[in-house]
Design a protein around this motif. Structure first.
Motif, short mmCIF file in Angstrom:
data_model
loop_
_atom_site.label_atom_id
_atom_site.label_comp_id
_atom_site.label_asym_id
_atom_site.label_seq_id
_atom_site.Cartn_x
_atom_site.Cartn_y
_atom_site.Cartn_z
N VAL A 297 -38.36 94.19 3.82
CA VAL A 297 -39.42 95.16 4.11
C VAL A 297 -38.97 96.13 5.20
O VAL A 297 -39.16 97.35 5.09
CB VAL A 297 -40.71 94.43 4.53
N ASN A 298 -38.37 95.60 6.23
CA ASN A 298 -37.93 96.44 7.34
C ASN A 298 -36.84 97.42 6.90
O ASN A 298 -36.85 98.59 7.28
CB ASN A 298 -37.40 95.55 8.47
N GLN A 299 -35.89 96.95 6.08
CA GLN A 299 -34.82 97.83 5.59
C GLN A 299 -35.39 98.99 4.79
O GLN A 299 -34.98 100.15 4.96
CB GLN A 299 -33.85 97.03 4.70
N ILE A 300 -36.36 98.71 3.93
CA ILE A 300 -36.95 99.77 3.11
C ILE A 300 -37.75 100.74 3.97
O ILE A 300 -37.65 101.96 3.82
CB ILE A 300 -37.84 99.15 2.01
N ASN A 301 -38.53 100.20 4.90
CA ASN A 301 -39.34 101.07 5.76
C ASN A 301 -38.48 101.95 6.65
O ASN A 301 -38.79 103.12 6.89
CB ASN A 301 -40.30 100.22 6.60
N ARG A 302 -37.37 101.41 7.15
CA ARG A 302 -36.47 102.20 7.98
C ARG A 302 -35.80 103.31 7.16
O ARG A 302 -35.36 104.32 7.72
CB ARG A 302 -35.40 101.31 8.61
N SER A 303 -35.73 103.13 5.85
CA SER A 303 -35.12 104.14 4.97
C SER A 303 -36.14 105.16 4.50
O SER A 303 -35.81 106.02 3.68
CB SER A 303 -34.46 103.46 3.77
N GLY A 304 -37.37 105.05 4.98
CA GLY A 304 -38.39 106.04 4.65
C GLY A 304 -39.41 105.61 3.63
O GLY A 304 -40.26 106.41 3.22
N GLY A 305 -39.36 104.34 3.21
CA GLY A 305 -40.33 103.84 2.25
C GLY A 305 -41.52 103.20 2.91
O GLY A 305 -41.63 103.14 4.14
N ARG A 306 -42.43 102.68 2.08
CA ARG A 306 -43.59 101.95 2.58
C ARG A 306 -43.67 100.63 1.82
O ARG A 306 -44.30 100.54 0.76
CB ARG A 306 -44.88 102.75 2.38
N ALA A 307 -43.00 99.63 2.35
CA ALA A 307 -42.93 98.33 1.68
C ALA A 307 -43.92 97.36 2.30
O ALA A 307 -44.23 97.43 3.50
CB ALA A 307 -41.51 97.77 1.78
N VAL A 308 -44.41 96.44 1.48
CA VAL A 308 -45.32 95.39 1.93
C VAL A 308 -44.80 94.06 1.40
O VAL A 308 -44.54 93.92 0.20
CB VAL A 308 -46.76 95.63 1.42
N GLY A 309 -44.65 93.08 2.29
CA GLY A 309 -44.15 91.78 1.90
C GLY A 309 -45.26 90.84 1.44
O GLY A 309 -46.34 90.79 2.03
N LEU A 310 -44.97 90.11 0.37
CA LEU A 310 -45.92 89.15 -0.20
C LEU A 310 -45.19 87.87 -0.55
O LEU A 310 -43.98 87.85 -0.74
CB LEU A 310 -46.53 89.70 -1.49
N SER A 311 -45.94 86.80 -0.66
CA SER A 311 -45.46 85.62 -1.39
C SER A 311 -46.46 85.37 -2.51
O SER A 311 -47.50 86.05 -2.60
CB SER A 311 -45.36 84.40 -0.47
N GLY A 312 -46.15 84.41 -3.36
CA GLY A 312 -47.05 84.12 -4.46
C GLY A 312 -48.39 83.59 -4.03
O GLY A 312 -49.34 83.54 -4.83
N LYS A 313 -48.51 83.23 -2.76
CA LYS A 313 -49.80 82.78 -2.24
C LYS A 313 -50.77 83.93 -2.01
O LYS A 313 -51.98 83.75 -2.03
CB LYS A 313 -49.59 82.03 -0.91
N ASP A 314 -50.24 85.11 -1.75
CA ASP A 314 -51.08 86.26 -1.40
C ASP A 314 -51.81 86.78 -2.63
O ASP A 314 -51.19 87.06 -3.67
CB ASP A 314 -50.22 87.37 -0.79
N GLY A 315 -53.11 86.92 -2.50
CA GLY A 315 -53.90 87.42 -3.62
C GLY A 315 -53.87 86.50 -4.82
O GLY A 315 -54.15 86.93 -5.94
N ASP A 316 -53.53 85.22 -4.60
CA ASP A 316 -53.43 84.25 -5.71
C ASP A 316 -52.47 84.75 -6.77
O ASP A 316 -52.69 84.60 -7.98
CB ASP A 316 -54.82 83.99 -6.32
N LEU A 317 -51.37 85.37 -6.31
CA LEU A 317 -50.44 86.04 -7.20
C LEU A 317 -49.76 85.09 -8.17
O LEU A 317 -49.70 85.34 -9.38
CB LEU A 317 -49.39 86.79 -6.37
#
Length: 312
Positions: A135-155
Protein backbone atom coordinates in the motif's frame (compact mmCIF):
# COMPACT_ATOMS: atom_id res chain seq x y z
CA UNK A 1 38.63 37.06 -19.08
CA UNK A 2 38.15 35.39 -22.43
CA UNK A 3 38.94 31.70 -22.55
CA UNK A 4 42.15 30.55 -24.27
CA UNK A 5 41.81 30.04 -27.98
CA UNK A 6 42.89 26.43 -27.81
CA UNK A 7 40.26 25.52 -25.23
CA UNK A 8 37.55 27.31 -27.13
CA UNK A 9 38.54 25.65 -30.39
CA UNK A 10 38.61 22.18 -28.84
CA UNK A 11 35.24 22.67 -27.17
CA UNK A 12 33.53 23.91 -30.32
CA UNK A 13 35.04 21.15 -32.44
CA UNK A 14 33.92 18.50 -29.98
CA UNK A 15 30.37 19.77 -29.92
CA UNK A 16 30.34 20.07 -33.70
CA UNK A 17 31.54 16.47 -34.10
CA UNK A 18 29.13 15.03 -31.55
CA UNK A 19 26.02 17.01 -32.49
CA UNK A 20 24.81 14.77 -35.37
CA UNK A 21 25.38 11.66 -33.26
CA UNK A 22 23.47 13.13 -30.30
CA UNK A 23 20.65 14.21 -32.60
CA UNK A 24 20.48 10.69 -34.09
CA UNK A 25 20.28 9.16 -30.62
CA UNK A 26 17.58 11.61 -29.60
CA UNK A 27 15.65 10.87 -32.79
CA UNK A 28 15.87 7.09 -32.19
CA UNK A 29 14.76 7.54 -28.58
CA UNK A 30 11.84 9.69 -29.73
CA UNK A 31 10.88 7.13 -32.38
CA UNK A 32 11.02 4.30 -29.82
CA UNK A 33 8.95 6.31 -27.36
CA UNK A 34 6.35 7.15 -30.01
CA UNK A 35 6.20 3.51 -31.12
CA UNK A 36 5.58 2.33 -27.55
CA UNK A 37 2.81 4.88 -27.03
CA UNK A 38 1.20 4.03 -30.36
CA UNK A 39 1.34 0.31 -29.59
CA UNK A 40 -0.17 0.88 -26.15
CA UNK A 41 -3.07 3.07 -27.30
CA UNK A 42 -5.48 0.34 -28.53
CA UNK A 43 -4.91 -1.65 -25.34
CA UNK A 44 -5.62 1.40 -23.20
CA UNK A 45 -8.85 1.93 -25.12
CA UNK A 46 -9.85 -1.74 -24.97
CA UNK A 47 -9.29 -2.17 -21.24
CA UNK A 48 -10.58 1.17 -19.99
CA UNK A 49 -13.05 0.55 -17.18
CA UNK A 50 -12.11 -3.14 -16.99
CA UNK A 51 -11.07 -4.94 -13.82
CA UNK A 52 -7.70 -6.69 -13.88
CA UNK A 53 -6.80 -8.96 -10.95
CA UNK A 54 -3.08 -9.32 -10.31
CA UNK A 55 -1.49 -11.90 -8.05
CA UNK A 56 1.68 -10.25 -6.75
CA UNK A 57 4.44 -12.52 -5.47
CA UNK A 58 7.96 -13.84 -5.91
CA UNK A 59 11.00 -11.66 -6.59
CA UNK A 60 8.81 -8.72 -7.54
CA UNK A 61 7.87 -8.45 -3.86
CA UNK A 62 11.45 -8.61 -2.58
CA UNK A 63 13.74 -6.68 -4.92
CA UNK A 64 13.48 -2.94 -4.19
CA UNK A 65 13.72 -1.91 -7.87
CA UNK A 66 11.05 -4.41 -8.90
CA UNK A 67 8.80 -3.30 -6.04
CA UNK A 68 8.99 0.28 -7.26
CA UNK A 69 8.38 -0.63 -10.90
CA UNK A 70 5.36 -2.75 -9.93
CA UNK A 71 3.86 0.09 -7.89
CA UNK A 72 4.29 2.53 -10.78
CA UNK A 73 2.72 0.04 -13.20
CA UNK A 74 -0.36 -0.21 -10.98
CA UNK A 75 -0.67 3.57 -10.64
CA UNK A 76 -0.40 4.04 -14.41
CA UNK A 77 -3.06 1.40 -15.02
CA UNK A 78 -5.42 3.25 -12.70
CA UNK A 79 -4.64 6.63 -14.26
CA UNK A 80 -5.56 5.40 -17.76
CA UNK A 81 -8.90 4.08 -16.55
CA UNK A 82 -8.33 0.44 -15.59
CA UNK A 83 -9.29 -1.08 -12.24
CA UNK A 84 -6.35 -3.09 -10.90
CA UNK A 85 -7.05 -5.34 -7.90
CA UNK A 86 -4.01 -6.86 -6.19
CA UNK A 87 -3.87 -10.12 -4.25
CA UNK A 88 -0.46 -10.71 -2.71
CA UNK A 89 1.50 -13.59 -1.27
CA UNK A 90 4.25 -13.43 1.32
CA UNK A 91 5.62 -16.91 1.95
CA UNK A 92 9.31 -15.93 2.27
CA UNK A 93 8.43 -13.11 4.69
CA UNK A 94 6.38 -15.52 6.82
CA UNK A 95 9.22 -18.07 6.89
CA UNK A 96 11.72 -15.36 7.84
CA UNK A 97 9.56 -14.14 10.72
CA UNK A 98 8.97 -17.69 11.98
CA UNK A 99 12.73 -18.29 11.91
CA UNK A 100 13.29 -15.18 14.01
CA UNK A 101 11.09 -16.55 16.78
CA UNK A 102 12.69 -19.98 16.54
CA UNK A 103 9.77 -21.75 14.86
CA UNK A 104 10.43 -24.11 11.98
CA UNK A 105 8.42 -23.84 8.75
CA UNK A 106 6.93 -27.15 7.70
CA UNK A 107 5.55 -27.83 4.24
CA UNK A 108 3.67 -30.87 2.97
CA UNK A 109 2.77 -31.10 -0.73
CA UNK A 110 3.67 -27.43 -1.10
CA UNK A 111 1.28 -26.30 1.67
CA UNK A 112 2.46 -24.67 4.88
CA UNK A 113 1.28 -26.62 7.90
CA UNK A 114 -0.32 -23.86 9.95
CA UNK A 115 -0.94 -24.39 13.65
CA UNK A 116 -2.50 -21.72 15.86
CA UNK A 117 0.78 -19.94 16.62
CA UNK A 118 1.85 -20.00 12.97
CA UNK A 119 -1.55 -18.62 11.93
CA UNK A 120 -1.01 -15.64 14.23
CA UNK A 121 2.32 -14.96 12.49
CA UNK A 122 0.77 -15.44 9.04
CA UNK A 123 -1.95 -12.90 9.80
CA UNK A 124 0.52 -10.43 11.28
CA UNK A 125 2.91 -10.68 8.31
CA UNK A 126 0.41 -10.88 5.46
CA UNK A 127 -2.28 -8.57 6.81
CA UNK A 128 0.16 -6.17 8.42
CA UNK A 129 3.77 -5.91 7.30
CA UNK A 130 3.50 -7.10 3.70
CA UNK A 131 0.11 -5.61 2.92
CA UNK A 132 0.95 -2.17 4.27
CA UNK A 133 4.33 -2.13 2.51
CA UNK A 134 2.58 -2.67 -0.84
CA UNK A 135 0.00 0.00 0.00
CA UNK A 136 2.77 2.41 0.92
CA UNK A 137 4.71 1.71 -2.30
CA UNK A 138 1.65 2.44 -4.44
CA UNK A 139 0.69 5.56 -2.50
CA UNK A 140 4.23 6.93 -2.71
CA UNK A 141 4.04 6.44 -6.49
CA UNK A 142 0.94 8.62 -6.68
CA UNK A 143 -1.84 6.07 -6.29
CA UNK A 144 -4.55 5.62 -3.69
CA UNK A 145 -4.30 2.09 -2.34
CA UNK A 146 -6.26 0.54 0.51
CA UNK A 147 -5.15 -2.64 2.27
CA UNK A 148 -7.63 -5.41 3.08
CA UNK A 149 -7.69 -8.97 4.24
CA UNK A 150 -10.46 -11.45 3.61
CA UNK A 151 -11.88 -10.55 6.99
CA UNK A 152 -12.71 -6.99 5.92
CA UNK A 153 -16.26 -6.57 4.70
CA UNK A 154 -16.72 -10.35 5.01
CA UNK A 155 -14.76 -10.55 1.76
CA UNK A 156 -13.55 -14.17 1.96
CA UNK A 157 -15.50 -16.89 3.76
CA UNK A 158 -13.42 -20.01 4.23
CA UNK A 159 -13.33 -23.39 5.90
CA UNK A 160 -10.64 -25.85 6.84
CA UNK A 161 -8.91 -27.52 3.91
CA UNK A 162 -9.39 -31.28 4.06
CA UNK A 163 -7.74 -33.57 1.52
CA UNK A 164 -9.41 -36.97 1.42
CA UNK A 165 -7.25 -38.61 -1.23
CA UNK A 166 -5.63 -41.94 -0.31
CA UNK A 167 -2.40 -41.38 1.58
CA UNK A 168 -3.22 -37.69 2.04
CA UNK A 169 -4.61 -37.85 5.55
CA UNK A 170 -2.65 -34.81 6.73
CA UNK A 171 -3.89 -32.15 9.08
CA UNK A 172 -2.73 -28.85 7.59
CA UNK A 173 -4.09 -26.90 10.53
CA UNK A 174 -5.51 -23.50 9.64
CA UNK A 175 -5.01 -23.80 5.91
CA UNK A 176 -8.30 -22.91 4.29
CA UNK A 177 -10.30 -23.30 1.14
CA UNK A 178 -12.66 -20.65 -0.17
CA UNK A 179 -16.37 -21.12 0.43
CA UNK A 180 -17.52 -17.78 -0.96
CA UNK A 181 -16.38 -14.29 -1.87
CA UNK A 182 -18.51 -11.24 -1.13
CA UNK A 183 -16.92 -8.52 -3.30
CA UNK A 184 -18.97 -5.50 -2.12
CA UNK A 185 -16.02 -3.86 -0.33
CA UNK A 186 -13.81 -4.23 -3.42
CA UNK A 187 -16.52 -2.82 -5.68
CA UNK A 188 -17.00 0.21 -3.44
CA UNK A 189 -13.26 0.91 -3.41
CA UNK A 190 -13.08 0.66 -7.20
CA UNK A 191 -16.00 3.05 -7.58
CA UNK A 192 -14.25 5.55 -5.32
CA UNK A 193 -11.06 5.33 -7.39
CA UNK A 194 -9.06 3.37 -4.80
CA UNK A 195 -6.79 0.41 -5.52
CA UNK A 196 -7.62 -2.65 -3.35
CA UNK A 197 -4.65 -4.62 -2.03
CA UNK A 198 -5.80 -7.93 -0.54
CA UNK A 199 -4.08 -10.36 1.83
CA UNK A 200 -5.23 -13.98 1.23
CA UNK A 201 -6.73 -14.57 4.66
CA UNK A 202 -10.28 -15.82 5.18
CA UNK A 203 -12.59 -16.34 8.11
CA UNK A 204 -14.81 -19.33 8.79
CA UNK A 205 -18.26 -19.79 10.25
CA UNK A 206 -16.41 -21.18 13.27
CA UNK A 207 -14.73 -17.79 13.75
CA UNK A 208 -11.28 -19.16 12.93
CA UNK A 209 -8.86 -17.40 10.60
CA UNK A 210 -7.54 -19.37 7.64
CA UNK A 211 -4.45 -19.04 5.47
CA UNK A 212 -5.38 -19.46 1.79
CA UNK A 213 -3.20 -19.87 -1.29
CA UNK A 214 -2.85 -16.45 -2.95
CA UNK A 215 -3.11 -17.81 -6.51
CA UNK A 216 -6.41 -19.46 -5.58
CA UNK A 217 -7.76 -16.25 -4.04
CA UNK A 218 -6.74 -14.22 -7.09
CA UNK A 219 -8.37 -16.66 -9.49
CA UNK A 220 -11.59 -16.90 -7.52
CA UNK A 221 -11.75 -13.13 -7.07
CA UNK A 222 -11.22 -12.61 -10.82
CA UNK A 223 -14.18 -14.91 -11.48
CA UNK A 224 -16.39 -13.18 -8.91
CA UNK A 225 -15.57 -9.72 -10.28
CA UNK A 226 -15.85 -10.98 -13.89
CA UNK A 227 -12.42 -9.50 -14.51
CA UNK A 228 -11.07 -8.92 -17.99
CA UNK A 229 -7.72 -10.43 -17.02
CA UNK A 230 -6.04 -12.49 -14.33
CA UNK A 231 -2.28 -11.91 -14.13
CA UNK A 232 -0.03 -14.18 -12.07
CA UNK A 233 3.46 -12.85 -11.37
CA UNK A 234 6.00 -15.64 -10.97
CA UNK A 235 9.74 -16.24 -10.87
CA UNK A 236 9.62 -18.09 -14.19
CA UNK A 237 9.56 -16.95 -17.79
CA UNK A 238 6.14 -18.52 -18.37
CA UNK A 239 5.09 -21.88 -19.79
CA UNK A 240 8.13 -23.35 -21.52
CA UNK A 241 8.64 -26.21 -23.96
CA UNK A 242 12.17 -27.36 -24.83
CA UNK A 243 13.55 -24.09 -23.51
CA UNK A 244 11.22 -21.94 -25.62
CA UNK A 245 8.49 -19.70 -24.21
CA UNK A 246 4.96 -20.53 -25.33
CA UNK A 247 3.43 -17.05 -25.59
CA UNK A 248 -0.19 -18.07 -26.19
CA UNK A 249 -2.14 -21.21 -25.32
CA UNK A 250 -5.75 -22.31 -25.29
CA UNK A 251 -7.31 -24.69 -22.77
CA UNK A 252 -7.06 -27.74 -25.04
CA UNK A 253 -3.36 -27.16 -25.70
CA UNK A 254 -2.72 -26.69 -21.98
CA UNK A 255 -4.26 -30.09 -21.29
CA UNK A 256 -2.04 -31.69 -23.95
CA UNK A 257 1.04 -30.16 -22.34
CA UNK A 258 -0.03 -31.44 -18.93
CA UNK A 259 -0.60 -34.94 -20.33
CA UNK A 260 2.86 -34.84 -21.93
CA UNK A 261 4.42 -33.65 -18.63
CA UNK A 262 5.65 -30.44 -20.27
CA UNK A 263 3.65 -28.55 -17.66
CA UNK A 264 4.53 -30.05 -14.30
CA UNK A 265 5.67 -29.27 -10.76
CA UNK A 266 5.05 -25.76 -9.48
CA UNK A 267 3.60 -24.61 -12.80
CA UNK A 268 0.65 -27.01 -12.52
CA UNK A 269 -1.31 -25.16 -9.83
CA UNK A 270 -0.75 -21.80 -11.56
CA UNK A 271 -1.98 -23.12 -14.89
CA UNK A 272 -4.88 -24.83 -13.13
CA UNK A 273 -5.81 -21.53 -11.49
CA UNK A 274 -5.70 -19.80 -14.88
CA UNK A 275 -7.87 -22.44 -16.56
CA UNK A 276 -10.43 -22.33 -13.74
CA UNK A 277 -10.69 -18.54 -14.09
CA UNK A 278 -11.12 -18.69 -17.86
CA UNK A 279 -13.75 -21.42 -17.64
CA UNK A 280 -15.81 -19.24 -15.28
CA UNK A 281 -15.92 -16.00 -17.22
CA UNK A 282 -12.48 -14.32 -17.10
CA UNK A 283 -11.45 -13.35 -20.64
CA UNK A 284 -7.75 -14.23 -20.39
CA UNK A 285 -5.12 -15.28 -17.88
CA UNK A 286 -1.41 -14.48 -17.98
CA UNK A 287 1.54 -16.16 -16.29
CA UNK A 288 4.36 -13.63 -16.48
CA UNK A 289 7.92 -13.15 -15.31
CA UNK A 290 7.86 -10.80 -12.33
CA UNK A 291 11.67 -10.58 -12.40
CA UNK A 292 11.39 -8.17 -15.35
CA UNK A 293 10.93 -4.49 -14.51
CA UNK A 294 7.47 -3.20 -15.50
CA UNK A 295 6.39 -6.74 -16.38
CA UNK A 296 2.69 -5.91 -15.87
CA UNK A 297 2.74 -2.98 -18.29
CA UNK A 298 4.73 -4.93 -20.86
CA UNK A 299 2.21 -7.77 -20.75
CA UNK A 300 -0.87 -5.55 -21.00
CA UNK A 301 0.29 -2.78 -23.34
CA UNK A 302 2.58 -4.48 -25.88
CA UNK A 303 1.91 -6.91 -28.70
CA UNK A 304 4.44 -9.51 -27.54
CA UNK A 305 4.11 -9.38 -23.75
CA UNK A 306 6.53 -11.03 -21.33
CA UNK A 307 4.90 -14.34 -20.47
CA UNK A 308 2.25 -16.86 -21.44
CA UNK A 309 -1.31 -15.82 -22.21
CA UNK A 310 -3.98 -18.48 -21.71
CA UNK A 311 -7.31 -18.16 -23.49
CA UNK A 312 -10.44 -20.30 -23.51
Amino acid sequence: MSEPFGVRFFSNSKVSAQAPRIQDMQRRDADDFARVLTEALPYIQRFQGKTIVIKYGGSAMVDSTLKQSFARDIVLMKLVGMNPVIVHGGGPQISSTLQKIGKESRFVNGLRVTDSETMDIVEMVLGGLVNKDIVNQINRSGGRAVGLSGKDGDLIRACKLVIDSPGQGIDYGFVGRIQSIQPAVVTVLEQQNFIPVIAPIGVGDDGHTYNINADTVAGRLATTLQAEKLILLTDTTGVMQDGTLLPRLNSARVQELIDDAVIRGGMLPKVGCAIDAISTGVTSAHIIDGRISHAVLLEIFTNHGVGTQILG
